[in-house]
Design a protein around this motif. Structure first.
Motif, short mmCIF file in Angstrom:
data_model
loop_
_atom_site.label_atom_id
_atom_site.label_comp_id
_atom_site.label_asym_id
_atom_site.label_seq_id
_atom_site.Cartn_x
_atom_site.Cartn_y
_atom_site.Cartn_z
N ILE A 376 18.08 3.62 -61.77
CA ILE A 376 16.66 3.79 -62.11
C ILE A 376 16.54 4.92 -63.13
O ILE A 376 17.08 6.01 -62.93
N TYR A 377 15.82 4.65 -64.19
CA TYR A 377 15.56 5.69 -65.18
C TYR A 377 14.43 6.62 -64.71
O TYR A 377 14.52 7.83 -64.82
N GLU A 378 13.36 6.04 -64.17
CA GLU A 378 12.23 6.84 -63.70
C GLU A 378 11.67 6.26 -62.42
O GLU A 378 11.48 5.05 -62.30
N LEU A 379 11.42 7.12 -61.44
CA LEU A 379 10.75 6.76 -60.20
C LEU A 379 9.65 7.77 -59.99
O LEU A 379 9.92 8.97 -59.82
N SER A 380 8.38 7.31 -59.98
CA SER A 380 7.29 8.28 -59.93
C SER A 380 6.05 7.65 -59.30
O SER A 380 5.80 6.46 -59.43
N LEU A 381 5.29 8.49 -58.63
CA LEU A 381 3.95 8.12 -58.18
C LEU A 381 3.05 7.98 -59.40
O LEU A 381 3.15 8.77 -60.35
N GLN A 382 2.17 6.98 -59.38
CA GLN A 382 1.23 6.79 -60.48
C GLN A 382 -0.22 7.03 -60.08
O GLN A 382 -1.01 7.49 -60.89
N GLU A 383 -0.55 6.70 -58.84
CA GLU A 383 -1.92 6.90 -58.39
C GLU A 383 -1.98 6.85 -56.86
O GLU A 383 -1.18 6.14 -56.24
N ALA A 384 -2.88 7.62 -56.28
CA ALA A 384 -3.20 7.54 -54.86
C ALA A 384 -4.68 7.21 -54.76
O ALA A 384 -5.53 8.06 -55.02
N LEU A 385 -4.97 5.97 -54.42
CA LEU A 385 -6.34 5.46 -54.41
C LEU A 385 -6.82 5.30 -52.97
O LEU A 385 -6.05 4.94 -52.09
N ALA A 386 -8.09 5.55 -52.75
CA ALA A 386 -8.72 5.24 -51.47
C ALA A 386 -10.09 4.63 -51.75
O ALA A 386 -10.87 5.18 -52.54
N GLN A 387 -10.35 3.48 -51.13
CA GLN A 387 -11.66 2.84 -51.28
C GLN A 387 -12.26 2.62 -49.90
O GLN A 387 -11.59 2.11 -49.00
N TYR A 388 -13.54 3.00 -49.77
CA TYR A 388 -14.23 3.00 -48.48
C TYR A 388 -15.21 1.84 -48.36
O TYR A 388 -15.54 1.17 -49.34
N ALA A 389 -15.69 1.65 -47.14
CA ALA A 389 -16.68 0.62 -46.87
C ALA A 389 -17.75 1.19 -45.95
O ALA A 389 -17.47 2.07 -45.13
N GLY A 390 -18.98 0.70 -46.06
CA GLY A 390 -20.05 1.17 -45.19
C GLY A 390 -21.41 0.75 -45.72
O GLY A 390 -21.55 0.39 -46.89
#
Length: 788
Positions: A376-390
Motif C-alpha cells: 500500500i502506498y497510502e492508507l488514511s482516514l478521509q472523513e468521519a461522518l455522522a447523520q442523525y434522525a428525528g
C-alpha cells in the motif's frame, strides 16, 4: 505473567491512586521501577524500542514550525497582496488566515525518489484564508512553496484538487463558522431569547439565555451542520441545553431558527421558534400559545449532571474481585519493533512503513511494505461522518463531517495502561495555529499485542492404533498496533491500525463518548429510546471513509472479483443424484471505475491483484479485502442535508484510478454545501479503465447507532466498533508463519508416555526484579511477593 511484574503494577496503581493524579504519576512510578530493573541484569522490560534509520526521508511529514512561521510572515507581507488582518483584530468583512497545514505530496513526485535516485519532492504549505473583504466574500485555499521560504516561493490558489467548479473557493455562507463569523449573529440570538426569558424561565425550571457572556444566562447553545445548502443562504438551527460537563445529554425542548446570510447583520432575522413539536413563526404566536397554557412541559430536564460522569458509580453494586488490577498486555521479552522517531518510521516482523499527520485527517500511513514488497502506498482516514434522525430541528438537520473541525488537532494525550498498554512507545503530534506550533503530547501509541489467539495450530494423530504419536504445532499470535484517539466534540473515536505477522493489515475504529441526544418525546420512539428522565437517544449513522492506495508489487494493479455462484450440474459418478446444486467461483475483473456494495451473504471475494506477478503456483499475487465487523454505508441516500457532499459515504466500497488531483474523498468545508459541493466524490467515476492501473480503494467503516440506555453516561467501545482486513491472497507461496520462532512443536508418545517439545530457542522470559530501594518514597510490602 510473572508474579513480580503483577505485584509491581498493582503496587504502582494502588499507591498512585490515593496520592497524586494517576496519569503522569502512575507512569513515572512504573517506568522508574522498571528502569531500576534494567540496571540489575536481564529484564522483561527492555526500555525504548530499538532504533532503526529510515531508508528515505519522510516526504509526507508535516511542515516544520519554522516553515509555518515563515509562511505566516510571507502571507502577511503587504508585498504578497493578500491584504490580511490579524485574526485577533478581524471581523467578518476582513481577510484573515484560518489555518495553515501541509499540502498533500503528489505521488508522481514521490515514487521516483522512493524507488530510485530521483530528488526528494519539494514541500508546500496548504492555507485557508477567509476573504470577507472581497466584493464577493468567500473562503479561498492557497498553496505556498516550495519550502523553506525563499525567493522561489510563491503563493498560488489551490484549485486543482477540487472538482465542484469553484476550485478552492467556498462561498461565505458555507465557510467554516468560527467565532468571528458567529460574532454578528450572537446579538440577534441574545435579543430574541432575552425577549422571551419569562417564557423559558417558566417552562424550563428558571432557564434563560441572554447571551453566552451574560452572567444571567443559564443555558448553552448548539447548532449543527450544514449551515447552508449551496452557499446562497445561511442559517442556524439552534438547540438549547443545560450547561455542564454532560451538556450533550441535557437538551431542553426549545429551538431557535435563524436566517443569517452574508456579512451584513441587518439582513439577519428570526425564522421561528420550535417547542412542544410545534413551529411558531414569530414571538407573538409563541407568546399566545404560552399564555393559553399550550406549552406546558411534562418532563423537566435535570440540572445535576453527575450521572453523566465516567467515574465510579457504587450504586450499581459491587463486583467480586474487581479490586484487583485487571490483566495488562506487557511486552515481556522486550520490544520487537524498531523505530526512527524523527522520521516517524517503523519496522516490525517484515513490515516497514512511515507515519504522517495532518490537522484534518489525523495519522496517515505511507509506503507500507511486507518483506521488502510494497503493498500500500497510502492508507488514511478521509472523513468521519455522522447523520442523525428525528422530528425536531437539531436532529433532523444534523450531518457532521469531522474533518471540518480539524479532527487531527483533537488527538490528545493517551492514558498509559488504559488507552494503550503499559510500556507503549508514545509519539507526539504537532500542528500549527496562526504563527505558532502546538504539540499534543503522547497522542500516538505504538505497541505489540498478544492477539488473544494463536496465529496457527494443528494436532496431528490421536496416539491410538498403529501410530502411537500425537504431535501438535502452535504458533503464537501477535500484532503491532498504532493507535490514536480523537475527541471531536462529544465522541471519542479510537483509531487502531494493526499489522499482523502473516502480512495482514487490519483497520479498526471504535466510538465512545456522549450521545448527541434529543429532548424526550413519548410519541417519537421511532427515533430512539428514552435514556434519562427527560432525554431521548437520537438514532444516527457513523460512517468513516478511508483511502487505501494499493501498489501490490507495483502501480499496475487490477480489482479481481470472485463471485460464489450456485449452479445446477450433474457428475457422472453420482448418477443417482441427477442434477444437484453446487457452488463455484466466477472470476472477473472490474473494468471501469465504480462504487458498489458488499455482495449479499458476502458471496464475493474482492482482491487487488497484479496480473503480471504470479507466485510459485502460477496464481496472481494480490491482497484480499476482507469485511470485518459492521461494514456499513450511509442509510439515507437523498437527504437534502447530505445530498451531494457525502457521496463518499453512500457505498461500502469504491475503486478509482489514482490521480494527483484527487488526493481526498472530501473537502474540509464541504459540509455546508450539500447541494453544490466543493468536492463531489461521484465525479471521481469518469469511465476510466481500472485494469492494470494505479488503483485506489475507498472503503467505509462505521456503525448504525441504535442508541440504548447503556449509552449512558457514554457509549461503550465493545459494541460500537467496525473493522476491515487486508490479507495476502496468493501473494506468497505458503502461509507466512513458518519463519516465526515463537512456536511450540510438541510430541507425545503414547507407548512411553513421554512428552517432548521444541521451543526453538525462545524460552519463557525470566524477569528478576530488585526494588529494595523505595520508589518515590513508597516501599513495597513483603505481602506483595508471598505465595498464596
Amino acid at each position: 505473567m510473572h508474579r513480580e511484574l503483577v505485584a509491581l503494577l498493582c503496587a504502582a496503581t494502588l499507591a498512585a491512586g490515593s496520592v497524586l493524579p494517576a496519569l503522569g504519576y502512575e507512569r513515572k512510578l512504573l517506568l522508574d521501577a522498571l528502569g531500576k530493573r534494567q540496571t540489575g541484569g536481564s529484564s522483561c522490560y527492555s526500555g525504548d524500542a530499538p532504533v532503526v534509520e529510515a531508508p528515505k526521508t519522510n516526504v509526507w511529514a508535516g511542515i516544520s514550525a519554522k516553515d509555518n512561521y515563515d509562511v505566516w510572515t510571507l502571507l502577511h507581507d503587504p508585498a504578497t497582496g493578500l491584504n490580511l488582518t490579524l485574526p485577533e483584530n478581524a471581523t467578518v468583512t476582513d481577510n484573515y488566515v484560518f489555518w495553515i497545514d501541509t499540502l498533500h505530496t503528489n505521488k508522481t513526485d514521490v515514487l521516483p525518489y522512493l524507488d530510485g535516485d530521483g530528488p526528494a519532492p519539494s514541500k508546500y504549505a496548504r492555507v485557508i484564508i477567509f476573504e470577507g473583504g472581497k466584493e464577493e466574500p468567500d473562503s479561498q485555499e492557497y498553496y505556498v512553496g516550495p519550502l523553506p521560504v525563499s525567493n522561489e516561493t510563491s503563493v498560488e490558489k489551490l484549485d486543482y484538487i477540487y472538482n465542484g467548479g469553484r476550485g478552492g473557493s467556498v462561498p461565505f455562507n458555507s465557510r467554516y463558522a468560527d467565532g468571528i463569523k458567529a460574532a454578528p449573529i450572537n446579538p440577534l440570538i441574545a435579543s430574541a431569547m432575552g425577549n422571551i426569558s419569562d417564557i423559558t424561565a417558566a417552562l424550563f425550571n428558571g432557564s434563560v439565555f441572554y447571551g453566552a457572556s451574560d452572567n444571567r444566562t443559564t443555558l448553552s447553545t448548539t447548532a449543527g451542520t450544514p449551515l447552508s445548502f449551496d452557499g446562497s443562504q445561511g442559517f442556524r438551527n439552534i438547540m438549547f441545553r443545560i450547561p455542564g460537563r454532560g451538556t450533550y445529554l441535557t437538551p431542553i425542548d426549545f429551538f431557535l431558527l435563524v436566517d443569517c446570510p452574508g456579512t451584513d447583520p441587518t439582513h439577519y432575522s428570526i425564522k421561528g421558534y420550535v417547542t412542544n413539536e410545534k413551529f411558531f413563526p414569530d414571538e407573538p404566536s409563541l407568546r399566545a400559545a404560552f399564555e393559553a397554557g399550550e406549552l406546558a412541559q411534562e418532563y423537566v430536564q435535570t440540572k445535576d449532571q453527575s450521572w453523566t460522569d465516567v467515574d465510579y458509580k457504587p450504586e450499581l453494586g459491587v463486583r467480586d474481585l474487581e479490586d484487583r488490577f485487571a490483566p495488562s498486555n506487557i511486552e515481556l521479552g522486550g520490544k520487537r519493533y524498531k523505530v526512527d522517531s524523527e522520521a516517524q518510521y517503523i519496522e516490525y516482523m517484515g513490515f516497514s512503513f512511515y507515519v504522517a499527520f495532518s490537522r484534518t485527517l489525523g495519522i496517515m500511513f505511507y509506503d507500507i511494505k511486507f518483506k521488502g514488497d510494497r503493498i500500500i502506498y497510502e492508507l488514511s482516514l478521509q472523513e468521519a461522518l455522522a447523520q442523525y434522525a428525528g422530528n425536531q430541528p437539531k436532529a433532523a438537520n444534523t450531518v457532521y463531517h469531522d474533518t471540518y473541525y480539524s479532527l487531527g488537532t483533537d488527538l490528545a494525550t493517551l492514558v498509559e495502561g488504559y488507552d494503550c498498554p503499559f510500556g507503549s512507545t508514545f509519539w507526539n503530534v504537532t500542528y500549527h495555529e496562526e504563527d505558532h506550533t502546538v504539540t499534543n503530547q503522547d497522542a500516538i501509541c505504538i505497541f505489540e499485542q498478544d492477539s488473544g489467539f494463536p496465529l496457527s495450530r494443528h494436532r496431528y494423530g490421536s496416539g491410538a492404533g498403529d501410530y502411537p504419536f500425537t504431535q501438535l504445532g502452535v504458533v503464537k499470535g501477535a500484532a503491532l498496533a498504532v493507535r490514536t484517539i480523537a475527541t471531536v466534540g462529544n465522541y471519542d473515536y479510537m483509531f487502531s491500525y494493526l499489522f499482523h505477522q502473516d502480512g495482514s493489515i487490519e483497520v479498526e475504529v471504535r466510538a465512545s463518548g456522549f450521545l448527541q441526544s434529543s429532548f424526550y418525546y413519548p410519541d417519537q420512539a421511532r427515533y430512539g429510546p428514552r435514556i434519562a428522565p427527560a432525554t431521548q437517544g437520537s438514532l444516527h449513522d457513523h460512517i468513516l471513509t478511508y483511502k487505501a492506495d494499493f501498489d501490490v508489487l507495483g502501480t499496475a494493479n487490477s480489482f479481481q472479483i470472485s463471485d460464489l455462484v450456485v449452479v445446477n450440474q450433474t457428475q457422472a459418478w453420482f448418477p443417482e443424484l441427477g442434477e444437484f446444486e453446487q457452488m463455484e467461483m466466477n472470476i472477473s475483473y472490474l473494468e471501469k471505475e465504480a462504487a458498489f456494495n458488499w455482495a449479499a451473504n458476502n458471496q464475493a471475494m474482492f482482491c487487488v491483484v497484479n496480473q503480471n506477478e504470479t507466485n510459485a503456483w502460477g496464481e496472481q499475487r494480490g491482497y484480499r479485502i476482507v469485511p470485518g465487523r459492521s461494514n456499513i454505508h450511509l442509510s439515507v441516500q437523498n437527504s437534502p442535508f447530505s445530498l451531494k457532499n457525502s457521496e463518499m459515504a453512500k457505498t461500502h466500497l469504491a475503486v478509482t484510478r489514482q490521480h494527483d488531483n484527487e488526493p481526498y474523498a472530501n473537502s474540509v468545508q464541504n459540509i455546508n454545501l450539500p447541494l453544490a459541493p466543493q468536492q463531489d466524490f461521484s465525479k471521481f467515476f469518469d469511465d476510466e479503465s481500472v485494469e492494470q492501473e494505479d488503483l485506489v480503494v475507498w472503503f467505509n467503516l462505521g456503525m448504525h447507532h441504535f442508541v440504548r440506555a447503556e449509552d449512558i453516561p457514554v457509549t461503550l467501545y465493545t459494541e460500537a466498533a467496525s473493522s476491515i482486513v487486508f490479507a495476502p491472497q496468493n501473494f506468497n507461496d505458503r502461509a507466512q508463519d513458518g519463519d516465526l520462532l515463537n512456536r511450540r512443536w510438541i510430541k507425545y508418545n503414547a507407548t512411553s508416555d513421554a512428552i517432548t517439545f521444541d521451543a526453538y530457542g525462545v524460552e519463557l522470559p525470566n524477569c528478576p526484579i530488585d526494588i529494595s530501594e523505595p520508589v518515590d518514597g513508597i516501599s513495597p510490602t513483603v505481602e506483595l511477593f508471598q505465595e498464596g
